[in-house]
Design a protein around this motif. Structure first.
Motif, PDB file in Angstrom:
ATOM      1  N   LEU A 106       0.835  -1.198   0.000  1.00  0.00           N
ATOM      2  CA  LEU A 106       0.000   0.000   0.000  1.00  0.00           C
ATOM      3  C   LEU A 106       0.868   1.246   0.000  1.00  0.00           C
ATOM      4  O   LEU A 106       1.862   1.320   0.725  1.00  0.00           O
ATOM      5  N   SER A 107       0.458   2.198  -0.773  1.00  0.00           N
ATOM      6  CA  SER A 107       1.157   3.481  -0.759  1.00  0.00           C
ATOM      7  C   SER A 107       0.549   4.357   0.338  1.00  0.00           C
ATOM      8  O   SER A 107      -0.546   4.077   0.837  1.00  0.00           O
ATOM      9  N   ILE A 108       1.230   5.390   0.684  1.00  0.00           N
ATOM     10  CA  ILE A 108       0.706   6.344   1.664  1.00  0.00           C
ATOM     11  C   ILE A 108      -0.618   6.910   1.164  1.00  0.00           C
ATOM     12  O   ILE A 108      -1.574   7.065   1.937  1.00  0.00           O
ATOM     13  N   ASP A 109      -0.723   7.187  -0.101  1.00  0.00           N
ATOM     14  CA  ASP A 109      -1.970   7.715  -0.665  1.00  0.00           C
ATOM     15  C   ASP A 109      -3.125   6.726  -0.498  1.00  0.00           C
ATOM     16  O   ASP A 109      -4.250   7.128  -0.206  1.00  0.00           O
ATOM     17  N   ASP A 110      -2.843   5.427  -0.669  1.00  0.00           N
ATOM     18  CA  ASP A 110      -3.876   4.400  -0.472  1.00  0.00           C
ATOM     19  C   ASP A 110      -4.345   4.379   0.980  1.00  0.00           C
ATOM     20  O   ASP A 110      -5.539   4.283   1.262  1.00  0.00           O
ATOM     21  N   ILE A 111      -3.396   4.460   1.894  1.00  0.00           N
ATOM     22  CA  ILE A 111      -3.735   4.433   3.317  1.00  0.00           C
ATOM     23  C   ILE A 111      -4.561   5.664   3.683  1.00  0.00           C
ATOM     24  O   ILE A 111      -5.594   5.558   4.347  1.00  0.00           O
TER      25      ILE A 111
END
Length: 125
Positions: free
Chosen positions: A5-10
């Motif tokens: 997961l990317s930070i944007d996804d989180i």
């Protein structure tokens, strides 16, 4: 194979406001303990209800979206209720522990005075 997961996804998965996380948990496990302190224990359902009641009272006292409300409080269930109530109003909650001191916080006292000097305090009674 797991997907990272990317930070944007989180961030995209986070609720828009803190109280929404509690509201979501009420739907899953309303009777489960949410907050426990030395004197109180609240379920998710009780925490939600208390934060709604407190938000109503804060609204009656004139707290509005965007207001900054500073509270001096120990770590306790009441502080959690107040934090969630302000989230419901879209107000900024600033919770300060009364034991905070210049040496305890490791802060520069002059920097603290400068920061506090720029804050206008309004008392609600």
């Amino acid at each position: 194979m797991s997907r990272s997961l990317s930070i944007d996804d989180i961030i995209a998965e986070l609720p828009r406001r803190l109280h929404l996380a509690i509201d979501n948990q009420v739907a899953i496990a309303p009777k489960q303990p949410a907050v426990i302190d030395h004197a109180n224990a609240l379920t998710f359902e009780e925490l939600r209800r208390s934060s709604i009641d407190t938000a109503t009272r804060l609204d009656e006292l004139g707290v509005r979206a965007g207001d900054r409300v500073m509270t001096v409080s120990e770590n306790c269930a009441a502080a959690a209720v107040l934090l969630l109530a302000m989230s419901r109003l879209d107000a900024w909650a600033i919770i300060v522990n009364p034991r905070l001191s210049p040496t305890g916080a490791g802060a520069n006292p002059r920097a603290q005075r400068r920061a506090l000097g720029s804050v206008r305090l309004r008392s609600v009674s």
